[in-house]
Design a protein around this motif. Structure first.
Motif, PDB file in Angstrom:
ATOM      1  N   ASN A  99       8.750   5.804  -0.581  1.00 38.97           N
ATOM      2  CA  ASN A  99       8.434   5.630  -2.009  1.00 38.97           C
ATOM      3  C   ASN A  99       8.905   4.300  -2.562  1.00 38.97           C
ATOM      4  OD1 ASN A  99       7.310   8.203  -2.147  1.00 38.97           O
ATOM      5  ND2 ASN A  99       9.271   9.131  -2.587  1.00 38.97           N
ATOM      6  N   ARG A 151      11.430   1.130  -6.531  1.00 42.06           N
ATOM      7  CA  ARG A 151      10.627   2.347  -6.366  1.00 42.06           C
ATOM      8  C   ARG A 151       9.171   1.987  -6.673  1.00 42.06           C
ATOM      9  NH1 ARG A 151      12.381   6.934  -5.438  1.00 42.06           N
ATOM     10  NH2 ARG A 151      11.281   8.861  -5.782  1.00 42.06           N
ATOM     11  N   THR A 152       8.247   2.484  -5.871  1.00 43.75           N
ATOM     12  CA  THR A 152       6.827   2.189  -6.042  1.00 43.75           C
ATOM     13  C   THR A 152       6.362   2.602  -7.440  1.00 43.75           C
ATOM     14  OG1 THR A 152       6.481   2.551  -3.688  1.00 43.75           O
ATOM     15  CG2 THR A 152       4.519   2.566  -5.079  1.00 43.75           C
TER      16      THR A 152
END
Length: 132
Positions: A91, A115-116
């Motif tokens: 992620n 974080r994506t």
């Protein structure tokens, strides 16, 4: 007349009110734990990438930086972090695919992970050029 045992209505109402107060205090604390857990996962992932980069460099150095060897993944930019971590980045994503200067192992580059789909928080990891 019979003796009846049990709780009165007032006692039951007091218990329900107390449970409501406790829930009102506890719920915000548990909600905040999710943010803390996500930041901890980000920090752990950045540290794991730094370790994986160093292990990859060691594997490449033993094999004269031959990328054909199974113990050596060629790394020449921050974006190659997904190659050295078993299972990829999950992620998380590298903020900028910064190139690592020439010469295997002689130059370390600081890269940024997040974080994506988010812009903050971010954590830094160290990339090591290897296998090129």
């Amino acid at each position: 007349m019979k003796n009846q045992s049990g709780f009165t209505l007032i006692e039951l109402v007091i218990v329900i009110v107390l449970l409501g107060v406790l829930a009102a205090i506890a719920v915000p604390r548990f909600v905040n734990l999710e943010d803390d857990a996500q930041e901890a996962a980000l920090t752990a992932s950045a540290s794991a990438i730094t370790s994986a980069m160093n292990i990859n460099y060691a594997g490449c150095a033993v094999n004269n930086h031959n990328p054909a060897d199974a113990d050596c993944e060629p790394v020449d930019s921050c974006g190659d972090a997904s190659l050295v971590v078993n299972g990829g980045l999950g992620n998380f994503e590298v903020v900028a695919d910064t190139a690592i200067a020439a010469n295997n192992g002689s130059t370390l580059t600081t890269c940024t992970l997040r974080r994506t789909g988010t812009t903050t928080p971010t954590r830094n990891f160290t990339a090591v050029r290897a296998g090129t």
